[in-house]
Design a protein around this motif. Structure first.
Motif, short mmCIF file in Angstrom:
data_model
loop_
_atom_site.label_atom_id
_atom_site.label_comp_id
_atom_site.label_asym_id
_atom_site.label_seq_id
_atom_site.Cartn_x
_atom_site.Cartn_y
_atom_site.Cartn_z
N LEU A 182 0.82 -1.20 0.00
CA LEU A 182 0.00 0.00 0.00
C LEU A 182 0.86 1.26 0.00
O LEU A 182 0.53 2.25 -0.65
CB LEU A 182 -0.94 0.01 1.20
CG LEU A 182 -2.08 -1.00 1.15
CD1 LEU A 182 -2.72 -1.15 2.52
CD2 LEU A 182 -3.11 -0.60 0.11
N PHE B 98 -7.15 -5.86 7.93
CA PHE B 98 -6.11 -4.83 7.98
C PHE B 98 -6.41 -3.84 9.09
O PHE B 98 -5.52 -3.49 9.88
CB PHE B 98 -6.02 -4.10 6.63
CG PHE B 98 -4.83 -3.20 6.50
CD1 PHE B 98 -3.65 -3.66 5.96
CD2 PHE B 98 -4.89 -1.88 6.94
CE1 PHE B 98 -2.54 -2.82 5.84
CE2 PHE B 98 -3.80 -1.04 6.84
CZ PHE B 98 -2.62 -1.51 6.29
N LYS B 99 -7.66 -3.41 9.19
CA LYS B 99 -8.03 -2.45 10.24
C LYS B 99 -7.87 -3.07 11.63
O LYS B 99 -7.44 -2.38 12.56
CB LYS B 99 -9.46 -1.97 10.03
CG LYS B 99 -9.84 -0.86 10.97
CD LYS B 99 -11.16 -0.25 10.62
CE LYS B 99 -11.44 0.93 11.54
NZ LYS B 99 -12.68 1.60 11.18
N VAL C 296 -6.58 -1.21 -3.48
CA VAL C 296 -6.74 -2.03 -2.27
C VAL C 296 -7.16 -3.44 -2.67
O VAL C 296 -6.67 -4.42 -2.12
CB VAL C 296 -7.74 -1.38 -1.29
CG1 VAL C 296 -8.08 -2.32 -0.15
CG2 VAL C 296 -7.19 -0.06 -0.77
N ALA D 56 -5.16 -6.79 -1.82
CA ALA D 56 -5.85 -7.87 -1.12
C ALA D 56 -5.59 -9.21 -1.81
O ALA D 56 -5.24 -10.20 -1.15
CB ALA D 56 -7.36 -7.59 -1.07
N SER E 293 -9.92 -5.56 4.12
CA SER E 293 -9.99 -4.27 4.81
C SER E 293 -10.31 -4.44 6.30
O SER E 293 -9.72 -3.76 7.14
CB SER E 293 -11.05 -3.37 4.16
OG SER E 293 -10.64 -3.01 2.86
N ALA F 234 -11.96 -7.95 -1.09
CA ALA F 234 -11.32 -6.72 -0.59
C ALA F 234 -11.93 -6.27 0.73
O ALA F 234 -11.22 -5.72 1.58
CB ALA F 234 -11.42 -5.62 -1.64
N PHE F 235 -13.23 -6.51 0.93
CA PHE F 235 -13.86 -6.11 2.18
C PHE F 235 -13.27 -6.90 3.35
O PHE F 235 -12.94 -6.33 4.39
CB PHE F 235 -15.37 -6.31 2.11
CG PHE F 235 -16.06 -5.93 3.39
CD1 PHE F 235 -16.24 -4.60 3.73
CD2 PHE F 235 -16.50 -6.90 4.27
CE1 PHE F 235 -16.87 -4.24 4.92
CE2 PHE F 235 -17.12 -6.55 5.46
CZ PHE F 235 -17.30 -5.23 5.79
N SER G 217 -8.16 1.79 8.29
CA SER G 217 -8.44 1.12 7.01
C SER G 217 -7.23 1.20 6.09
O SER G 217 -6.36 2.07 6.26
CB SER G 217 -9.64 1.78 6.33
OG SER G 217 -9.29 3.06 5.86
N PRO G 218 -7.16 0.32 5.09
CA PRO G 218 -6.03 0.37 4.15
C PRO G 218 -5.88 1.73 3.46
O PRO G 218 -4.77 2.24 3.34
CB PRO G 218 -6.35 -0.73 3.14
CG PRO G 218 -7.23 -1.68 3.87
CD PRO G 218 -8.03 -0.83 4.81
N SER G 219 -6.99 2.31 3.03
CA SER G 219 -6.88 3.60 2.32
C SER G 219 -6.45 4.73 3.26
O SER G 219 -5.64 5.58 2.88
CB SER G 219 -8.19 3.94 1.62
OG SER G 219 -9.26 3.95 2.53
#
Length: 51
Positions: A6, A32-33, A13, A17, A29, A25-26, A39-41
């Motif tokens: 990232l 990751f969080k 994302v 993933a 995320s 991807a959800f 969050s990734p972003s």
């Protein structure tokens, strides 16, 4: 590994993933969080501003 991708690439994302083994991807995320606390972003924006 995901955090590095990232930070160091322009990959989406969803692409990151898939590269780290998530089909969704959800789900990536959420995981990751849970590990990084954001969050990734959000993490990507913060990591980019630290350069």
């Amino acid at each position: 590994m995901a955090a590095d991708l990232l930070r160091d690439t322009e990959a989406t994302v969803a692409t990151v993933a898939r590269q780290v083994g998530y089909e969704d991807a959800f789900a990536f995320s959420v995981a990751f969080k849970r590990v990084r606390g954001r969050s990734p972003s959000t993490w990507r924006r913060a990591a980019g501003s630290a350069r």
